[in-house]
Design an enzyme around this catalytic site. Structure first.
Site, short mmCIF file in Angstrom:
data_model
loop_
_atom_site.label_atom_id
_atom_site.label_comp_id
_atom_site.label_asym_id
_atom_site.label_seq_id
_atom_site.Cartn_x
_atom_site.Cartn_y
_atom_site.Cartn_z
N SER A 40 27.89 50.29 43.78
CA SER A 40 26.94 50.41 44.89
C SER A 40 26.83 51.85 45.39
O SER A 40 26.45 52.75 44.63
CB SER A 40 27.34 49.43 46.00
OG SER A 40 26.30 49.29 46.93
N ASP B 108 20.83 41.15 40.89
CA ASP B 108 21.02 41.99 42.08
C ASP B 108 19.67 42.33 42.69
O ASP B 108 18.83 42.96 42.03
CB ASP B 108 21.76 43.28 41.68
CG ASP B 108 21.99 44.21 42.86
OD1 ASP B 108 21.82 43.77 44.02
OD2 ASP B 108 22.35 45.38 42.63
N HIS C 127 25.07 41.88 42.61
CA HIS C 127 25.34 43.24 43.08
C HIS C 127 26.81 43.63 42.87
O HIS C 127 27.15 44.81 42.87
CB HIS C 127 24.98 43.35 44.57
CG HIS C 127 25.06 44.74 45.11
ND1 HIS C 127 24.29 45.77 44.62
CD2 HIS C 127 25.83 45.29 46.10
CE1 HIS C 127 24.57 46.89 45.28
NE2 HIS C 127 25.52 46.62 46.17
#
Length: 467
Positions: free
Chosen positions: A175, A388, A444
């Site tokens: 991320s 995601d 994600h």
């Protein structure tokens, strides 16, 4: 007296041996509460990153590789947020343990990355996990300050663990680590050029669902929704028309552009349509995984020993929450040598109340940082879950095509990659150093939702990239 003198020398020699193997034994974790027996050591503690011992300090957790740690590389794991604890994330992703359903114990993570590497988790920036500063302004974080502190941390950590100074080093994360990892990698390489002493032996990067161009990632959500038939052609085309203020070629110059009111309304409408809901019932965490429901449990019920929901899918969406409960147990904090400042609030996996981050930095373009690394022959492997909705794979692929174009690197392979004789996702290879993989069924948090595939990618595409 002579006999006692001999005994003293023997005991003193044993202490020297314990300290001289290059590990700080004061930071050794004897055993974490509820932990199964293992054959590797764990260490945790603080690295003070300024001259004032009580000033800034980052918390770390270090895990030896399962086999022959002195012959294995070192991998630094940084999680995103910004403001999430990398140490806590390790207990829901690539670390050696996963928190059990009753949140008071641990079970072995069969897909831990310490099967192939030593692992170092760092709580960064200041205010994440147990990392702290006595200066309140240090909690107003940004990319530059975070990177400066991380570089100092790495220098001081190597002083504390000198046996790793010459070892192969990988940097990895997920991320917002799409900012942290490339920035730190460049800082380490720059430090190598300036330092006459030991060098950081950086050999590669691994990035999961990285934030590289935030504003374009926002738009890529709607590409994903359209390709997955979650929104119709008419709504998609309206968004493309009304929100067409940023493009790949002019990203840097469009950073301060704000979406028009019409664009914002269309985006909000598309999200509600995609998830078949209304504004009152929409839960932003749905973007984390566009097909699986978010964790339905809550910390209070877990603390009372209730197991609210049976695991319906093959992915445990509640593992981060369970880690948060585990890290709040006093006996766990003692075993970790953590919480030195005796927090006045409960430990959180992400976003403590006093944590702040410069919003402008979140929109920055990370392609120049990646470009600089590739120009210095540092291999980069990026993997993204195809479910995601926060940083969709379709957007990341566009960024990497743009990066390759700027470097005049050709797309040399575009094919599916195989995992256990099945389709693992799509693979794109640009030149000799840049690889992008999509992960089927990954969200994600690929390292949690598809942990076996993530370990396979790390082993075969990062560590063994030359072979």
């Amino acid at each position: 007296m002579e006999f006692h003198g001999v005994i003293f020398i023997i005991l003193f020699s044993l202490v020297l041996v314990l300290e001289s193997d290059g590990f700080p034994m004061n930071d050794l974790i004897n055993k974490l509460p509820g932990q199964p027996d293992v054959n590797f050591r764990q260490f945790a503690g603080y690295i003070d990153v300024d001259e004032n011992v009580d000033g800034r300090s980052l918390f770390y957790y270090f895990v030896e590789a399962e086999k022959d740690p002195m012959t294995q590389p070192l991998t630094v794991w940084l999680t995103g947020g910004p403001g999430c604890s990398s140490v806590g994330d390790g207990f829901a992703s690539v670390g050696p343990f996963i928190v059990t359903k009753d949140v008071h114990g641990l079970q072995k993570n069969l897909f831990s990355w310490n099967k192939v590497s030593n692992l170092l988790f760092i709580d960064s920036p200041i205010g994440s996990g147990w990392s702290y500063s006595n200066t309140s302004s240090d909690y107003d974080n940004g990319d530059d300050a975070t990177n400066t502190i991380l570089l100092t941390f790495m220098q001081k950590w190597y002083e504390k663990y000198p046996v790793f100074k010459s070892k192969t080093l990988y940097l990895a994360g997920s991320s917002y680590a799409g900012h942290f990892v490339p920035n730190l990698a460049n800082a380490l390489l720059d430090d190598n050029k300036q330092s006459k002493q030991s060098k950081f032996n950086l050999k590669g990067l691994a990035l999961g669902n990285p934030m590289l161009r935030n504003k374009l990632d926002d738009l890529a959500k709607f590409d994903l929704f359209f390709f997955r038939e979650m929104i119709n052609n008419s709504l998609y085309n309206q968004i493309k028309k009304e929100c067409n203020v940023i493009d790949e070629d002019n990203y840097f110059f469009n950073l301060k552009v704000v979406w028009s009111a019409t664009c914002k309304n269309l985006m909000e409408q598309a999200i509600l349509v995609a998830f078949k809901t209304d504004a009152n019932n929409y839960f932003p965490l749905k973007l984390f995984d566009i097909f699986r429901d978010p964790c339905a449990e809550n910390e209070q019920d877990l603390n009372l020993g209730k197991q609210v929901v049976e695991l319906i899918t093959e992915v445990d969406m509640c593992s981060p929450l369970r880690a948060q409960c585990y890290f709040n147990l006093p006996e766990v904090q003692r075993a970790f040598h953590g919480n030195r400042t005796k927090l006045s609030y409960r430990w959180k996996g992400c976003f403590t109340a006093n944590f702040k981050y410069n919003k402008a930095d979140m929109d920055l373009d990370m392609l120049p940082a990646l470009k600089k690394l590739l120009q210095q022959s540092i291999p980069i492997t990026i993997f993204s879950g195809d479910q995601d909705g926060i940083i969709p794979a379709v957007g990341t692929l566009d960024h990497l095509k743009k990066l390759a174009e700027e470097l005049n690197i050709k797309l040399t392979k575009e094919e599916t990659w195989s995992f256990r004789n099945q389709d693992g996702g799509s693979k794109y290879v640009f030149g000799d150093l840049l690889t992008f993989l999509t992960v089927k069924g990954g969200n994600h948090h690929v390292t949690a939702s598809r942990p076996s595939q993530a370990l396979d990618i790390f082993t075969n595409f990062v560590i063994n990239w030359m072979h």
